[in-house]
Every structure is written in C-alpha cells, then in structure tokens.
Design a protein around this motif. Structure first.
Motif, short mmCIF file in Angstrom:
data_model
loop_
_atom_site.label_atom_id
_atom_site.label_comp_id
_atom_site.label_asym_id
_atom_site.label_seq_id
_atom_site.Cartn_x
_atom_site.Cartn_y
_atom_site.Cartn_z
N GLN A 130 0.82 -1.21 0.00
CA GLN A 130 0.00 0.00 0.00
C GLN A 130 0.85 1.26 0.00
N TYR A 131 1.88 1.32 0.87
CA TYR A 131 2.61 2.57 1.06
C TYR A 131 3.95 2.62 0.34
N GLU A 132 4.59 1.48 0.13
CA GLU A 132 5.89 1.48 -0.56
C GLU A 132 5.71 1.25 -2.06
N PRO A 146 -5.26 2.40 -1.65
CA PRO A 146 -5.15 2.63 -0.21
C PRO A 146 -6.40 2.18 0.53
N TYR A 147 -6.20 1.65 1.72
CA TYR A 147 -7.32 1.14 2.52
C TYR A 147 -8.38 2.20 2.76
N GLU A 174 -11.73 -3.76 14.85
CA GLU A 174 -11.46 -2.37 15.18
C GLU A 174 -9.98 -2.05 15.08
N GLU A 175 -9.14 -2.93 15.58
CA GLU A 175 -7.70 -2.70 15.52
C GLU A 175 -7.16 -2.90 14.10
N HIS A 176 -7.78 -3.81 13.37
CA HIS A 176 -7.40 -4.03 11.96
C HIS A 176 -7.53 -2.74 11.17
N MET A 187 -4.41 -0.86 9.22
CA MET A 187 -4.43 -0.67 7.77
C MET A 187 -4.42 0.81 7.38
N LEU A 188 -4.95 1.66 8.26
CA LEU A 188 -4.92 3.11 8.00
C LEU A 188 -3.60 3.73 8.45
#
Length: 421
Positions: free
Chosen positions: A230-232, A238-239, A392-394, A398-399
């Motif tokens: 997603q970021y690299e 994007p999530y 919730e933590e997922h 991901m964000l």
C-alpha cells in the motif's frame, strides 16, 4: 351384476386403505434454508433425496438470507417444530452449540462408518470438545483471480498454483501502471479483516486461529505485506480510499483495471454470470492461494464452511440424519457442483462437474484443490467479542494510525480485559 359391484367396491376400498397406510407411513421433516426459492441446487437435492427415500417428505422453511441467523435463533429458542437447518456462519454455530440446539452426531457417524476424511479436514475444524455437531455440505476456498490481459501487457508471467506471498507482492508491483483515474493496480485488497488475517492463519498451518484469545503475533506477516504494497509499492488501492468509496472486489476486477484479487470461490460464478450478461469482458484465470515459503504443507487454503445440523429437540432424528448425510455426500456434492455451488466434498468427479460449467477458465481445476483446509475463525464461545476487537484494531493498522506491533498489543490487551474482566 350385484357380485361385480360388491367385488369392485371391496377392491376400491382396499386400494384406498393401502394408499392411506402408505401416506400414514411417510414421515415429514422440516428443513430450514435461506433463499430456497432462488436456489435451484436445494430443489434438486430435496427432490433426489425424496426419490431415494419415499418414506420421507421434506418440508422447507424458507428464510431470507439477511434475516436468517436472527430468525433461526428465535425459532429454535421458541421450540418451533424444526428437524434440520443449515448453519450460515461459525459464530452462529458456536452460539447454537452453547444453547444446546444441536444434536451430537458422533454416535450416528460411528454407527454408519461415515468417512469424515472426504471433507479435507473440515470435520475436525468444526469439532467441539471431541464432538461433531454438523456435516459440511458447502465450502468456499480463498483463491487468487487474475486478469490475463494485464499480465500479458506487462510481460509478466501469470500467477501459478505454487506461488509465495512475497511473489504475489512482486507480481502486483510489476503489473501496476499509470496514475490517477488511469491507474491500473496490481491487486485489489477488499477492506475486510479476513483479507489480512487469513495470511497469518495460513502461516500457522492450523496451529492457531483468530479464536485463540491470547497471542496474535502470527498476524504480523500479513499486515507487513499489505502495508508495504500500500505505502511502498503503491500497487494496491489505499485502505482508506477503498473504504470511503465503498470499492468492491467484484466491480474493481470486472472494470479491467486490477491485476489480481484474492477472494473466495463464490466469485467464480459471479464472473461467469456477469460475463454472460455483458457486464464485463475480462480475460480471467484463477490460481491457488499463495503460500508462505516455510510452510510444511503449502497446498493449504482458508475455507468458509457451511454445515447442516439436526435440531436437538427433533423427534425425527433418524430421518433428519439421513437428510444431512445425503446433503454432505459425494452424490449431494455433485448436485451442488452442477449448479455452480462449491461443495464440501471435492473429489475429482465432483470437481469435474463443477469445472465443466460454460465459462469456467480452461485448465484451472487444480486451483480448487487443497490437501488441507483451515478455518480462519473456527467455533469458539467468545467468537463475537474477539472478532469485533480484531476488526477495530485491523482498521487502525491498515490506515497506519497505529503500528502493527501497537495494534497487536491492543488486540491482546483488549481481549484479555473482555474475557477476564
């Protein structure tokens, strides 16, 4: 003339008596299913079963899909006259067991020498405290879908049935192109918790699951992979964008702008039907789920299982057992396969029926095979609580609002507080 009339009357009375006795000898079982009227596979399954068992009549209680879990719970708790029902998900299965609604099946299985190995390990996955409570009749495996034209244009080899997750990442980066509205992503990650947690469960090969309630370090590899993509690499949407735009794997893939999608086998039927309806023209293929390089048994897939169970309050348990045994048999599996529903029994003959459907990608049957099937979230008493916390933590992981380590620490801390308050 009079004698003839008397003989005829006696003959007629005898026929009516025999018919009455025949009807009286027939047992009716009530079977609860969802969306029965829209499911031709259920119609054929029941008709075939009744032909084979003329002494048993099946009455279907049809419930809409969206209301199924709640309505079934109400019916069972209210003591309604039900004999058999399909179980839609594992949290519901766990709940029904805890409420003593399911008939234990060990004695039936042992008496009839039922071979549970035909379910590729799924019977063991849904066993609770050494007891079987249901028979799987349908499953969906998580597999990889890919767009052949995108791979061809990029000069990249298609995904194979023996591909690792790092190779999945490499291929996604290699076929990503363009920018903005013209961008073609190498893969699309549906913003569901399972898309990330599946990878961790796969790596453990059944040694642990999301239901363990204690240690969730096994989730790290999946999150590390997806966050790098997603970021690299910027090879996946994007999530946050996927969530806020309500992006869906089906429309994303059918748009022809996505190289790969890791999703369930239910998407096979959707792609076939949508192509026939002119909704897309994607030249697609399928491959087995990627695996981790250090797995002892790489030919493993995460599965979603749908079983049938007997109501513990039924007074027609023998007839109910005959029905669920038939639904979960190879013969029953071929009926489901013929209608594009992937059954729990996946012998070569069954898969031949399934893959013979018009529109099924050529030479792709092997993508559906797996030596070992795992459940991401097997039956567990606290499944609902655990699932909500991980979800919730997922989202925060991901964000990129918390680090992977922080998110996993939060999962473990919150579950410990909830379960040991």
């Amino acid at each position: 003339m009079k004698k003839t009339f008397v003989f005829s009357s006696i003959f007629l009375v005898s026929i009516l008596l025999l018919a009455t006795l025949s009807v009286a000898a027939q047992t009716t079982i009530r079977v609860v299913l969802w969306d029965y009227e829209m499911s031709p596979e259920y119609h054929e399954l029941i008709n075939t079963f009744e032909e084979k068992n003329p002494d048993i009549d099946v009455e279907v209680v049809d419930v809409t899909s969206q209301d199924y879990g709640d309505k079934l719970t109400v019916m069972l708790s209210g003591g309604e006259d039900l004999d058999v029902f399909a179980v839609k998900d594992m949290p519901g299965y766990s709940n029904f067991i805890s409420m003593n609604h399911l008939e234990p099946l060990n004695d039936y299985i042992e008496r009839d020498n039922l071979d549970t190995s035909i379910y590729s390990g799924l019977m063991e996955e849904i066993k609770i405290d050494g007891e079987y409570y249901a028979i799987p009749f349908r499953t969906d495996n998580w597999i990889l879908f890919y767009n052949k034209d995108i791979f061809d244009a990029a000069g990249v080899e298609y995904p194979t049935n023996d591909m690792t997750w790092p190779e999945f990442r490499e291929k996604a980066a290699a076929v990503t192109s363009g920018s903005g509205s013209d961008k073609t992503y190498g893969a699309f990650i549906q913003p569901w918790m399972s898309l990330a947690t599946n990878l961790g469960v796969l790596k453990e090969e059944g040694a642990t699951t999301l239901a363990n309630g204690e240690d969730y370090d096994f989730l790290k590899p999946g999150y590390e992979l997806y966050l790098k993509m997603q970021y690299e690499d910027e090879s996946v949407m994007p999530y946050g964008e996927a969530t806020t735009s309500s992006a869906h794997y089906r429309t994303q893939f059918e748009s022809g702008k996505v190289g790969m999608v890791y999703i369930g086998t239910w998407n096979i039927g959707a792609l076939i039907s949508d192509k026939k309806a002119g909704r897309h023209d994607v030249n697609w293929g399928i491959a087995k789920s990627p695996h981790w390089a250090d797995m002892e048994e790489p030919d493993t897939a995460i599965s979603i299982v749908t079983p049938m169970a007997i109501n513990s309050n039924s007074d027609k348990k023998e007839e109910a057992w005959k029905f669920i045994k038939f639904a979960g048999s190879e013969e029953g599996a071929k009926i489901f396969a013929k209608h594009g529903v992937l059954p729990a029994v996946k012998t070569k003959d069954v898969l031949d029926v399934y893959t013979s459907a018009d529109g099924f990608p050529e030479n792709s049957a092997a993508a559906l095979e797996a030596k070992k099937l795992l459940l991401e979230f097997p039956p567990a008493p606290n499944a609902g609580v655990i699932s909500s916390i991980i979800q919730e933590e997922h989202e925060l992981i991901m964000l990129d609002e918390v680090s992977i380590d922080e998110g996993i620490d939060n999962i473990e801390r919150r579950i410990d507080m909830e379960l040991n308050w």
